[in-house]
Design a protein around this motif. Structure first.
Motif, PDB file in Angstrom:
ATOM      1  N   LEU A 119       0.673  -1.183  -0.157  1.00 21.00           N
ATOM      2  CA  LEU A 119       0.019   0.081   0.039  1.00 21.00           C
ATOM      3  C   LEU A 119       0.871   1.227  -0.047  1.00 21.00           C
ATOM      4  N   GLY A 120       2.164   1.060  -0.410  1.00 22.61           N
ATOM      5  CA  GLY A 120       2.997   2.312  -0.310  1.00 22.61           C
ATOM      6  C   GLY A 120       2.799   3.251  -1.655  1.00 22.61           C
ATOM      7  N   LYS A 121       2.868   4.262  -1.343  1.00 24.85           N
ATOM      8  CA  LYS A 121       2.795   5.502  -2.353  1.00 24.85           C
ATOM      9  C   LYS A 121       3.845   6.648  -1.999  1.00 24.85           C
ATOM     10  N   GLY A 122       4.511   6.941  -3.152  1.00 33.15           N
ATOM     11  CA  GLY A 122       5.551   7.987  -2.843  1.00 33.15           C
ATOM     12  C   GLY A 122       5.201   9.340  -2.204  1.00 33.15           C
ATOM     13  N   SER A 123       6.250   9.922  -1.368  1.00 28.74           N
ATOM     14  CA  SER A 123       5.627  11.207  -0.745  1.00 28.74           C
ATOM     15  C   SER A 123       4.558  10.849   0.518  1.00 28.74           C
ATOM     16  N   ASN A 124       4.215   9.665   0.700  1.00 25.58           N
ATOM     17  CA  ASN A 124       3.275   9.428   1.789  1.00 25.58           C
ATOM     18  C   ASN A 124       4.193   9.906   3.064  1.00 25.58           C
ATOM     19  N   GLY A 125       3.476  10.421   4.012  1.00 23.35           N
ATOM     20  CA  GLY A 125       3.784  10.662   5.296  1.00 23.35           C
ATOM     21  C   GLY A 125       2.955   9.848   6.388  1.00 23.35           C
ATOM     22  N   SER A 126       3.129  10.114   7.450  1.00 26.05           N
ATOM     23  CA  SER A 126       2.509   9.266   8.562  1.00 26.05           C
ATOM     24  C   SER A 126       1.091   9.377   8.442  1.00 26.05           C
ATOM     25  N   LEU A 127       0.176  10.544   8.213  1.00 26.32           N
ATOM     26  CA  LEU A 127      -1.266  10.476   8.071  1.00 26.32           C
ATOM     27  C   LEU A 127      -1.656   9.803   6.750  1.00 26.32           C
ATOM     28  N   LEU A 128      -0.984  10.123   5.863  1.00 26.38           N
ATOM     29  CA  LEU A 128      -1.206   9.140   4.711  1.00 26.38           C
ATOM     30  C   LEU A 128      -1.194   7.600   4.676  1.00 26.38           C
ATOM     31  N   GLU A 129      -0.176   7.385   5.389  1.00 26.26           N
ATOM     32  CA  GLU A 129       0.023   6.029   5.641  1.00 26.26           C
ATOM     33  C   GLU A 129      -0.969   5.308   6.813  1.00 26.26           C
ATOM     34  N   LEU A 130      -1.427   6.127   7.747  1.00 24.27           N
ATOM     35  CA  LEU A 130      -2.321   5.711   8.634  1.00 24.27           C
ATOM     36  C   LEU A 130      -3.738   5.450   8.028  1.00 24.27           C
ATOM     37  N   ALA A 131      -4.091   6.426   6.995  1.00 20.62           N
ATOM     38  CA  ALA A 131      -5.224   6.439   6.124  1.00 20.62           C
ATOM     39  C   ALA A 131      -5.314   5.009   5.330  1.00 20.62           C
ATOM     40  N   SER A 143      -1.936 -10.597   8.996  1.00 21.14           N
ATOM     41  CA  SER A 143      -1.143 -11.179  10.082  1.00 21.14           C
ATOM     42  C   SER A 143      -0.082 -10.074  10.833  1.00 21.14           C
ATOM     43  N   ILE A 144       0.617  -9.440   9.469  1.00 19.93           N
ATOM     44  CA  ILE A 144       1.630  -8.626   9.875  1.00 19.93           C
ATOM     45  C   ILE A 144       1.506  -7.111   9.243  1.00 19.93           C
ATOM     46  N   VAL A 145       1.624  -5.866   9.712  1.00 17.66           N
ATOM     47  CA  VAL A 145       1.688  -4.744   9.035  1.00 17.66           C
ATOM     48  C   VAL A 145       3.180  -4.474   9.247  1.00 17.66           C
ATOM     49  N   LEU A 146       3.807  -4.189   8.057  1.00 13.08           N
ATOM     50  CA  LEU A 146       5.134  -3.848   7.899  1.00 13.08           C
ATOM     51  C   LEU A 146       5.036  -2.276   7.705  1.00 13.08           C
ATOM     52  N   TRP A 147       5.186  -1.260   8.449  1.00 15.39           N
ATOM     53  CA  TRP A 147       5.339  -0.046   8.201  1.00 15.39           C
ATOM     54  C   TRP A 147       6.835   0.637   8.228  1.00 15.39           C
ATOM     55  N   LEU A 148       7.086   0.984   6.857  1.00 19.67           N
ATOM     56  CA  LEU A 148       8.407   1.296   6.639  1.00 19.67           C
ATOM     57  C   LEU A 148       8.292   2.758   6.952  1.00 19.67           C
ATOM     58  N   TYR A 149       9.029   2.975   7.856  1.00 18.19           N
ATOM     59  CA  TYR A 149       9.097   4.695   8.223  1.00 18.19           C
ATOM     60  C   TYR A 149      10.532   5.225   7.837  1.00 18.19           C
ATOM     61  N   PHE A 150      10.703   6.385   7.357  1.00 16.81           N
ATOM     62  CA  PHE A 150      11.796   7.067   7.167  1.00 16.81           C
ATOM     63  C   PHE A 150      11.838   8.657   7.692  1.00 16.81           C
ATOM     64  N   PRO A 151      12.881   9.149   7.877  1.00 16.73           N
ATOM     65  CA  PRO A 151      12.719  10.457   8.739  1.00 16.73           C
ATOM     66  C   PRO A 151      12.099  11.430   7.959  1.00 16.73           C
ATOM     67  N   ASN A 152      12.001  11.377   6.579  1.00 19.34           N
ATOM     68  CA  ASN A 152      11.374  12.289   5.650  1.00 19.34           C
ATOM     69  C   ASN A 152       9.768  12.267   5.977  1.00 19.34           C
ATOM     70  N   ASP A 153       9.423  11.391   6.802  1.00 19.81           N
ATOM     71  CA  ASP A 153       7.903  11.373   6.753  1.00 19.81           C
ATOM     72  C   ASP A 153       7.576  12.230   7.770  1.00 19.81           C
ATOM     73  N   LEU A 154       8.446  12.875   8.582  1.00 20.40           N
ATOM     74  CA  LEU A 154       7.996  14.006   9.470  1.00 20.40           C
ATOM     75  C   LEU A 154       7.952  15.143   8.771  1.00 20.40           C
ATOM     76  N   THR A 155       8.385  15.599   7.811  1.00 19.58           N
ATOM     77  CA  THR A 155       8.262  16.591   7.100  1.00 19.58           C
ATOM     78  C   THR A 155       7.252  16.544   6.237  1.00 19.58           C
ATOM     79  N   GLU A 156       6.916  15.220   5.733  1.00 19.70           N
ATOM     80  CA  GLU A 156       5.454  15.016   4.939  1.00 19.70           C
ATOM     81  C   GLU A 156       4.214  15.153   5.946  1.00 19.70           C
TER      82      GLU A 156
END
Length: 168
Positions: A119-131, A143-156
Motif C-alpha cells: 500500500l506504499g505511495k511515494g511522498s506519503n507521510g504518517s497520516l496518509l500511511e495511517l489512512a 497477520s503482519i503490518v510492515l510499516w516502513l518509516y523514514f525520517p522524511n515522513d516527519l516533513t510530509e
C-alpha cells in the motif's frame, strides 16, 4: 545503456503500442485541495488509477514501470482475494520507486511465499500511511503490518496536518 527519454516520451511510446500509460500519481498532491470534490462530498484518493500502466522514475538508467492493481497500488492484480500475511505501508521505498516491479520489497517477500499487499505511495507521510492502514489494510486483517518509516515522513506529516480529511 541509460534510457535518456523523458517520462512523457516513455508514456507516448507506450501509447503508440496501445498501452494505457500514465505518470504515477501520489496522494500528497491532493493535500492543498483537501482531496477531490465529488457530488457526494470530498474524497481523498490514497491509491492511484486501477489496472493501468504507471511510469514512475528513472534513477538507474531504466524507467520503473508497473501495472497497478485493482486499487491503484503496485501489486499484481487479484491478491486481495487471498488471506493476507503482510501489508506494507510507507512511501516511495515501500511502493518500489525506481526499481523493477519484481525487485521491490513486497515482490521479494512474495518470492518467499508470503501473501503481501503493498500500500506504499511515494511522498506519503504518517497520516496518509495511517489512512491507507485504516481504509485498505484493516479490512484485510493481515497477520503482519510492515510499516516502513523514514525520517522524511516527519516533513510530509507537517504538510498532511493541513488536510481536514486526513486529520480525522
Amino acid at each position: 545503456q541509460y534510457d535518456k527519454r523523458t517520462k512523457m516520451e516513455v508514456i507516448e511510446d507506450l501509447k503508440k503500442n496501445s498501452v494505457k500509460a500514465y505518470p504515477n500519481v501520489f496522494p500528497h498532491l491532493f493535500i492543498n485541495t483537501n482531496g477531490l470534490c465529488t457530488p457526494n462530498g470530498k474524497l481523498f484518493p490514497l491509491g492511484g488509477i486501477s489496472n493501468i500502466t504507471y511510469v514512475y522514475c528513472n534513477e538507474s538508467g531504466y524507467w520503473s514501470i508497473f501495472e497497478s492493481d485493482e486499487n491503484g497500488f503496485n501489486n499484481p492484480v487479484g491478491l486481495y482475494n487471498n488471506k493476507i500475511d503482510i501489508v506494507i505501508i510507507g512511501d516511495s521505498f515501500s511502493e518500489g520507486a525506481c526499481v523493477k516491479p519484481d525487485e521491490n520489497v513486497s515482490a521479494v517477500l512474495r518470492k518467499r511465499r508470503f501473501n503481501v499487499i503493498n500500500l506504499g505511495k511515494g511522498s506519503n507521510g504518517s497520516l496518509l500511511e495511517l489512512a491507507s492502514l485504516k481504509e485498505y489494510a484493516e479490512p484485510l486483517r493481515p497477520s503482519i503490518v510492515l510499516w516502513l518509516y523514514f525520517p522524511n515522513d516527519l516533513t510530509e506529516l507537517k504538510d498532511e496536518l493541513n488536510s481536514k480529511i486526513l486529520k480525522k
